[in-house]
Design a protein around this motif. Structure first.
Motif, PDB file in Angstrom:
ATOM      1  N   GLY A 185      -1.591  10.079   2.031  1.00  0.00           N
ATOM      2  CA  GLY A 185      -2.137   8.667   2.313  1.00  0.00           C
ATOM      3  C   GLY A 185      -2.158   8.516   3.775  1.00  0.00           C
ATOM      4  O   GLY A 185      -2.227   9.375   4.418  1.00  0.00           O
ATOM      5  N   PHE A 186      -2.111   7.305   4.040  1.00  0.00           N
ATOM      6  CA  PHE A 186      -2.071   6.914   5.426  1.00  0.00           C
ATOM      7  C   PHE A 186      -0.614   7.205   6.104  1.00  0.00           C
ATOM      8  O   PHE A 186       0.355   6.601   5.829  1.00  0.00           O
ATOM      9  N   VAL A 187      -0.799   7.957   7.122  1.00  0.00           N
ATOM     10  CA  VAL A 187       0.433   8.547   7.894  1.00  0.00           C
ATOM     11  C   VAL A 187       0.212   8.145   9.303  1.00  0.00           C
ATOM     12  O   VAL A 187      -0.815   8.491   9.945  1.00  0.00           O
ATOM     13  N   LYS A 188       1.327   7.459   9.894  1.00  0.00           N
ATOM     14  CA  LYS A 188       1.421   7.077  11.404  1.00  0.00           C
ATOM     15  C   LYS A 188       1.043   8.184  12.350  1.00  0.00           C
ATOM     16  O   LYS A 188       2.033   8.884  12.450  1.00  0.00           O
ATOM     17  N   THR A 189      -0.042   8.536  12.882  1.00  0.00           N
ATOM     18  CA  THR A 189      -0.222   9.906  13.719  1.00  0.00           C
ATOM     19  C   THR A 189      -1.294   9.238  14.779  1.00  0.00           C
ATOM     20  O   THR A 189      -1.845   8.384  14.662  1.00  0.00           O
ATOM     21  N   PRO A 190      -1.558  10.261  15.684  1.00  0.00           N
ATOM     22  CA  PRO A 190      -2.616   9.914  16.622  1.00  0.00           C
ATOM     23  C   PRO A 190      -3.951   9.753  16.190  1.00  0.00           C
ATOM     24  O   PRO A 190      -4.956   9.211  16.362  1.00  0.00           O
ATOM     25  N   MET A 191      -4.219  10.654  15.039  1.00  0.00           N
ATOM     26  CA  MET A 191      -5.245  10.565  14.163  1.00  0.00           C
ATOM     27  C   MET A 191      -5.802   9.119  13.630  1.00  0.00           C
ATOM     28  O   MET A 191      -6.785   8.555  13.702  1.00  0.00           O
ATOM     29  N   THR A 192      -4.671   8.718  12.916  1.00  0.00           N
ATOM     30  CA  THR A 192      -4.768   7.344  12.082  1.00  0.00           C
ATOM     31  C   THR A 192      -5.099   6.090  13.287  1.00  0.00           C
ATOM     32  O   THR A 192      -5.268   5.067  12.742  1.00  0.00           O
ATOM     33  N   ASP A 193      -4.254   6.467  14.261  1.00  0.00           N
ATOM     34  CA  ASP A 193      -4.421   5.323  15.070  1.00  0.00           C
ATOM     35  C   ASP A 193      -5.810   4.967  15.790  1.00  0.00           C
ATOM     36  O   ASP A 193      -6.147   3.913  16.138  1.00  0.00           O
ATOM     37  N   LYS A 194      -6.758   5.773  15.437  1.00  0.00           N
ATOM     38  CA  LYS A 194      -8.198   5.485  15.597  1.00  0.00           C
ATOM     39  C   LYS A 194      -8.835   4.553  14.535  1.00  0.00           C
ATOM     40  O   LYS A 194      -9.891   3.857  14.784  1.00  0.00           O
ATOM     41  N   ASN A 195      -8.098   4.288  13.500  1.00  0.00           N
ATOM     42  CA  ASN A 195      -8.756   3.477  12.529  1.00  0.00           C
ATOM     43  C   ASN A 195      -8.549   2.181  12.718  1.00  0.00           C
ATOM     44  O   ASN A 195      -7.522   1.721  13.180  1.00  0.00           O
ATOM     45  N   ASP A 196      -9.611   1.168  12.461  1.00  0.00           N
ATOM     46  CA  ASP A 196      -9.438  -0.239  12.955  1.00  0.00           C
ATOM     47  C   ASP A 196      -9.588  -1.060  11.575  1.00  0.00           C
ATOM     48  O   ASP A 196     -10.118  -2.030  11.659  1.00  0.00           O
ATOM     49  N   PHE A 197      -9.048  -0.480  10.481  1.00  0.00           N
ATOM     50  CA  PHE A 197      -8.988  -1.262   9.137  1.00  0.00           C
ATOM     51  C   PHE A 197      -7.549  -1.113   8.743  1.00  0.00           C
ATOM     52  O   PHE A 197      -6.694  -0.193   9.167  1.00  0.00           O
ATOM     53  N   HIS A 198      -7.301  -2.049   7.732  1.00  0.00           N
ATOM     54  CA  HIS A 198      -5.824  -1.939   7.128  1.00  0.00           C
ATOM     55  C   HIS A 198      -5.875  -0.992   6.542  1.00  0.00           C
ATOM     56  O   HIS A 198      -6.461  -0.306   5.824  1.00  0.00           O
ATOM     57  N   MET A 199      -4.522  -0.223   6.554  1.00  0.00           N
ATOM     58  CA  MET A 199      -4.082   1.242   6.078  1.00  0.00           C
ATOM     59  C   MET A 199      -3.108   0.725   5.225  1.00  0.00           C
ATOM     60  O   MET A 199      -1.612   0.725   5.589  1.00  0.00           O
ATOM     61  N   PRO A 200      -3.147   0.476   3.814  1.00  0.00           N
ATOM     62  CA  PRO A 200      -1.977   0.278   2.978  1.00  0.00           C
ATOM     63  C   PRO A 200      -0.927   1.380   2.749  1.00  0.00           C
ATOM     64  O   PRO A 200      -1.307   2.672   2.740  1.00  0.00           O
ATOM     65  N   PHE A 201       0.223   1.022   2.248  1.00  0.00           N
ATOM     66  CA  PHE A 201       1.288   2.143   2.290  1.00  0.00           C
ATOM     67  C   PHE A 201       1.287   3.004   3.512  1.00  0.00           C
ATOM     68  O   PHE A 201       1.780   4.318   3.326  1.00  0.00           O
ATOM     69  N   LEU A 202       1.258   2.556   4.824  1.00  0.00           N
ATOM     70  CA  LEU A 202       1.255   3.467   5.853  1.00  0.00           C
ATOM     71  C   LEU A 202       2.621   4.102   6.009  1.00  0.00           C
ATOM     72  O   LEU A 202       3.656   3.168   5.849  1.00  0.00           O
ATOM     73  N   ILE A 203       2.907   5.366   6.050  1.00  0.00           N
ATOM     74  CA  ILE A 203       4.248   5.712   6.522  1.00  0.00           C
ATOM     75  C   ILE A 203       4.366   6.512   7.728  1.00  0.00           C
ATOM     76  O   ILE A 203       3.328   7.055   8.178  1.00  0.00           O
ATOM     77  N   SER A 204       5.591   6.894   8.074  1.00  0.00           N
ATOM     78  CA  SER A 204       5.675   7.498   9.173  1.00  0.00           C
ATOM     79  C   SER A 204       5.467   9.107   8.853  1.00  0.00           C
ATOM     80  O   SER A 204       5.413   9.566   8.107  1.00  0.00           O
TER      81      SER A 204
END
Length: 256
Positions: A185-204
């Motif tokens: 799903g959504f993982v906190k990385t440099p790639m997802t840092d580009k997203n400017d929308f809400h990322m549910p269930f974001l994990i490390s």
């Protein structure tokens, strides 16, 4: 299962999921061949691994250049011996919406995320079939389930990878080669840092690594996480469009 006596090749290993997974595998005693485009980041990764039980050797590579992929795979085998597992993780992302839609941008994402992955699969599948053993793990995404807003470049590449793995799974099994698809799903990385929308269930990224590592110890086809988010999306993709599309529309932000 993972064979401790054979090395593991990981692409996209210089940052995010790939980096943390390479360090995890090295900490468990594996020999890891780490590839990515950034030599600087790969050198930092190798430095971090020096205190670990296993080892990480670095092989700079742009997976979108087909001939380079084959030569690097050969070099890894020459340097480190038989490759038992390949984890194809390299990918890029760029948020794309209706206003910044560009065929050039979409083509770039497809060239790296999909074509780059099949560039790697080409020599790997040939070798594994010849050996009659091997494991291939392809990192796709839960974003491959559904066309999320602002992801008209990214989602199709991951959907294509899921379909590819589904097609190859039974075919490869007859040669004792296992292919798995990893759908984070959504993982906190440099790639997802580009997203400017809400990322549910974001994990490390560290939590993501634990999910993947445990999944690789099995031979089940799909490794997906977080489970709650994954099951929600599995249900959503079964809904008729007159229900699904309003749900996706609710994720939109104004782009006036």
């Amino acid at each position: 299962m993972l064979d401790i006596n054979k090395c593991i090749w990981i692409t996209g290993a210089s940052t995010g999921i790939g980096k943390d997974l390479a360090l995890k595998l090295a900490s468990e005693g594996f020999t890891v061949a780490a590839s990515a485009r950034s030599l600087i980041n790969l050198k930092k990764l190798k430095d971090e691994s020096k205190i670990l039980k296993g080892s990480i050797e670095i092989y700079p590579l742009d997976i979108s250049i087909r001939n380079n992929v084959a030569s690097i795979f050969e070099k890894i085998q020459k340097d480190l011996g038989n490759v038992g597992t390949v984890i194809l993780n390299a990918a890029i992302n760029e948020p794309i919406n209706a206003k910044n839609f560009s065929s050039q941008k979409l083509d770039k994402l497809m060239q790296v995320n999909y074509t780059g992955t099949i560039n790697c699969l080409d020599p790997v599948i040939k070798k594994f079939i010849s050996n009659k053993s091997g494991k291939i793990a392809v990192v796709a995404s839960l974003a491959g389930y559904i066309g999320f807003p602002y992801s008209s470049g990214y989602c199709p590449t991951k959907s294509a990878l899921i379909s590819l793995c589904e097609s190859l799974r039974s075919d490869l099994e007859q040669y004792n080669v296992i292919i798995q698809v990893i759908n984070p799903g959504f993982v906190k990385t440099p790639m997802t840092d580009k997203n400017d929308f809400h990322m549910p269930f974001l994990i490390s990224s560290n939590k993501s690594t634990e999910y993947i590592y445990n999944g690789l110890l099995s031979n089940r086809f799909e490794i997906f996480y977080p489970k709650i988010f994954g099951y929600i999306l599995k249900i959503l993709r079964l809904l008729p469009y007159f229900i699904l599309l309003p749900i996706l529309k609710s994720m939109l932000k104004s782009r006036k």
